[in-house]
Design a protein around this motif. Sequence first.
Motif, mmCIF file in Angstrom:
data_model
loop_
_atom_site.group_PDB
_atom_site.id
_atom_site.type_symbol
_atom_site.label_atom_id
_atom_site.label_comp_id
_atom_site.label_asym_id
_atom_site.label_seq_id
_atom_site.Cartn_x
_atom_site.Cartn_y
_atom_site.Cartn_z
ATOM 1 N N TRP A 490 0.809 -1.218 0.000
ATOM 2 C CA TRP A 490 0.000 0.000 0.000
ATOM 3 C C TRP A 490 0.846 1.274 0.000
ATOM 4 O O TRP A 490 0.318 2.375 -0.083
ATOM 5 C CB TRP A 490 -0.940 0.020 1.214
ATOM 6 N N SER A 491 2.164 1.145 0.084
ATOM 7 C CA SER A 491 3.025 2.326 0.190
ATOM 8 C C SER A 491 3.258 2.963 -1.176
ATOM 9 O O SER A 491 3.066 2.346 -2.222
ATOM 10 C CB SER A 491 4.365 1.945 0.815
ATOM 11 N N ASN A 492 3.691 4.206 -1.144
ATOM 12 C CA ASN A 492 4.051 4.940 -2.355
ATOM 13 C C ASN A 492 5.552 4.776 -2.568
ATOM 14 O O ASN A 492 6.362 5.456 -1.938
ATOM 15 C CB ASN A 492 3.681 6.418 -2.208
ATOM 16 N N GLN A 494 7.434 5.583 -4.952
ATOM 17 C CA GLN A 494 8.122 6.711 -5.574
ATOM 18 C C GLN A 494 8.486 7.788 -4.561
ATOM 19 O O GLN A 494 9.456 8.528 -4.748
ATOM 20 C CB GLN A 494 7.244 7.313 -6.679
ATOM 21 N N MET A 495 7.725 7.878 -3.491
ATOM 22 C CA MET A 495 7.940 8.935 -2.502
ATOM 23 C C MET A 495 8.665 8.445 -1.249
ATOM 24 O O MET A 495 9.268 9.236 -0.528
ATOM 25 C CB MET A 495 6.593 9.544 -2.099
ATOM 26 N N SER A 496 8.610 7.144 -0.969
ATOM 27 C CA SER A 496 9.275 6.602 0.214
ATOM 28 C C SER A 496 10.792 6.717 0.057
ATOM 29 O O SER A 496 11.317 6.687 -1.059
ATOM 30 C CB SER A 496 8.870 5.140 0.420
ATOM 31 N N THR A 497 11.500 6.832 1.196
ATOM 32 C CA THR A 497 12.942 7.070 1.129
ATOM 33 C C THR A 497 13.701 6.210 2.132
ATOM 34 O O THR A 497 13.171 5.800 3.161
ATOM 35 C CB THR A 497 13.282 8.547 1.413
ATOM 36 N N ILE A 533 11.603 5.839 5.564
ATOM 37 C CA ILE A 533 10.360 6.611 5.612
ATOM 38 C C ILE A 533 9.403 6.052 4.564
ATOM 39 O O ILE A 533 9.678 6.107 3.362
ATOM 40 C CB ILE A 533 10.614 8.109 5.359
ATOM 41 N N ILE A 534 8.308 5.501 5.035
ATOM 42 C CA ILE A 534 7.296 4.935 4.146
ATOM 43 C C ILE A 534 6.205 5.982 3.943
ATOM 44 O O ILE A 534 5.589 6.441 4.909
ATOM 45 C CB ILE A 534 6.686 3.654 4.745
ATOM 46 N N VAL A 535 5.991 6.348 2.719
ATOM 47 C CA VAL A 535 4.971 7.353 2.414
ATOM 48 C C VAL A 535 3.678 6.646 2.022
ATOM 49 O O VAL A 535 3.674 5.736 1.186
ATOM 50 C CB VAL A 535 5.433 8.289 1.287
ATOM 51 N N ALA A 536 2.610 7.053 2.662
ATOM 52 C CA ALA A 536 1.300 6.468 2.385
ATOM 53 C C ALA A 536 0.253 7.566 2.433
ATOM 54 O O ALA A 536 0.505 8.668 2.930
ATOM 55 C CB ALA A 536 0.969 5.376 3.397
ATOM 56 N N PHE A 551 -8.486 3.338 5.573
ATOM 57 C CA PHE A 551 -7.163 2.991 6.089
ATOM 58 C C PHE A 551 -6.195 4.155 5.937
ATOM 59 O O PHE A 551 -6.303 4.973 5.024
ATOM 60 C CB PHE A 551 -6.574 1.801 5.315
ATOM 61 N N TYR A 552 -5.222 4.185 6.831
ATOM 62 C CA TYR A 552 -3.995 4.942 6.618
ATOM 63 C C TYR A 552 -2.865 3.974 6.915
ATOM 64 O O TYR A 552 -2.728 3.491 8.045
ATOM 65 C CB TYR A 552 -3.903 6.168 7.526
ATOM 66 N N GLY A 553 -2.062 3.662 5.907
ATOM 67 C CA GLY A 553 -1.088 2.595 6.082
ATOM 68 C C GLY A 553 -1.816 1.299 6.366
ATOM 69 O O GLY A 553 -2.769 0.934 5.681
#
Length: 687
Positions: A490-492, A494-497, A533-536, A551-553
């Motif tokens: 479910w994470s993004n 492209q944005m997670s680092t 850092i997981i972006v969701a 949901f969030y995450g």
Amino acid sequence: MLNIKLTFALAAAQIPLAGAVTSSLRPWAFSPLPLGSVKPGGWLLGEMVAMANGLAGHEHDFYVYVNQSSWLNTPGKGGSEYSSLNEALPYWFNGLVPLAYQLDDDRLKAQVHDVADTVLGYQATDGWIGPEVGDARNFWSRTPFFFGLTQLVEADSSWETRVVTALRRFMTLANKMLHNNSQGFASCPGYVDCTWGQARVHDLIITIQWMLEKYPSDQDSLLWENMNLFYAQTNYKWADWYTEGVFQEVVNPNNASNFPYIHGVNVGQGLKASSVIYRMTGDDDMVTKSQNAVDWTFQYHGSASGSVLADERERDLAPYIGSELCTAVETAYSMAYMYQVFGDNSYADRAEKTIFNAFPVMMTGDKWAHQYMDQPNQPFALNIIKSDGSVPQVFTTANSGVATTYGMEPLYPCCTVNHPQGYPKFVSNSWVMHEGGLAHALLSPSTVKTVVNGGSVTITCDTNYPFSNVLKYSINADKAFTLYLRMPEWSNSQMSTLSQSGASSSRLTLDADSETGMTKIFVNPGKTTVTYIIVAGVRTEQRPNNSVAVFYGNLLFALDVGFSQTSSLPHGYYDPSGPGISGLPFPELRDYYVNSTKPWNVAIDPSTIRYHGVSSIAILPDPIFEQGAPPNYMTVDGCEIDWPLYLGVTPDVPPLKRKCIGQRKSYKLVPYGGAKVHMSDLPTIRF
């Protein structure tokens, strides 16, 4: 017919399966670590300490199904049991062993040592382990007890010789019983229910596989034969059930022939059945059947919280259908196990979802009380027994009238003794070995200590995940090694680092494997820090009748319906209407009846959802899953609608025709695990 005739099964037992030919188990995608390698941290440590200080950690002190169990008496002399299956002590033991060692709790260790010593001391001369004698012998309740024994050996090598010797003696006897017309397995006298042992035999096979992997010996050929015989002789093969044209999307719960396949706890355990058999046979069809098991079960019978809707039998997806606490813990373990076998990222996501939502919502914050059944839409957790003693038949079987209340044993005691395995099994399976490196599979605050590439490695993951999605890893390694971190589906991406500093310093590029979700990091000797850092974002999942789950995450959010509770003395499951049990040694033992104080009949406009998060360095409340404790929340616009009650006591399915009967307002959504009354299947409306 699904139920294979016994004569056919016995004949099939003579046909060697693939495993018997290869005599080699299929390798893990992710190899489990021994119990004790991983310890909980942060909010998860707080939750587990609450369990140790609560009901789970004190059952050995007062609960007769544990401390007066027939397992602790001379075989055949009896004891306190809630059923002829004699499963209470084995269930408790399976959860308390990992809880004791992960917390390094000497009091709990003493309890499990005393039980293990007593039970092994009563092993029969022919090898049988357990309280049954003669024709009463059957295999089922050995399964959770053996899980406890194998974990004990992993955590404390001083038990190794005694336990492994006892298991080998038992397996020699089991082989004789299976050859003797499937004695105690598929062939039992009328007063012994053998179906449980057959439907759950894959979990017993896990212990056999553990023996083959950890302690190879000249008994290996017999162990292989036992696995083949157990699988050939069972009348309940989950691979058959999860077949097109056989599996039932909508179930008639009154069809007794299907009962083993639609019983919720069986389903939770059965999800992993084909993956266990795959390790034995290498049959690729078992991979397909494993995927079918997960996909179909959750599509047609799954709760948004990550469990299986079955009260105790499956029906469909109506949000008033309950789900047992036992089902949640078994489902979470199955998902973790399946990820280790196949490496399918979705299985790890599901294990997290169950433990972060379905499991904690069913316990009070102090862990002294729990539910038997939780419903997706449950604005009331009350005693619904009417003045004339009748009970609205909301559930398929669990109609005592108090199934959703919180207490010592609000209905059948199985969940009282089985629920302690939930968090510890999750922690045990959170870190795994992968391709010569170390992998964080089930994300959570924890510390792992192990050996990788011949060098000692210690990693502490400091995080508020899943309440925030920043994970900081402090690593101390003797030698260079590869670290793998899982990126949820479910994470993004492209944005997670990822960033790394210390022994080596660099900005990392996330490039997660499409199947496993793992991203690879090369770590040099010495001290290193990795920040992940997981972006969701907020997401919704479709639920029946134009409703959604939010949901969030991996956290499910539910409508805040307020909270009001009363309490009473705890009741025995056999007498829910009586005055309660007085004189118990712990005043914390109470039954709780919870009501809502805010509107529950609300439709929401998902386009108006706004998420209000929590800092990655915030100090979270402890325990975090106390009612109303989680600090993150959402707001959403919605309105009250006409929404009838099912049987006059619980919300019916959301009405398809809906219109506002009140003003448009802002409503609050809160983490499901901290909302002991809640609405999570929310009808939608557009403003």
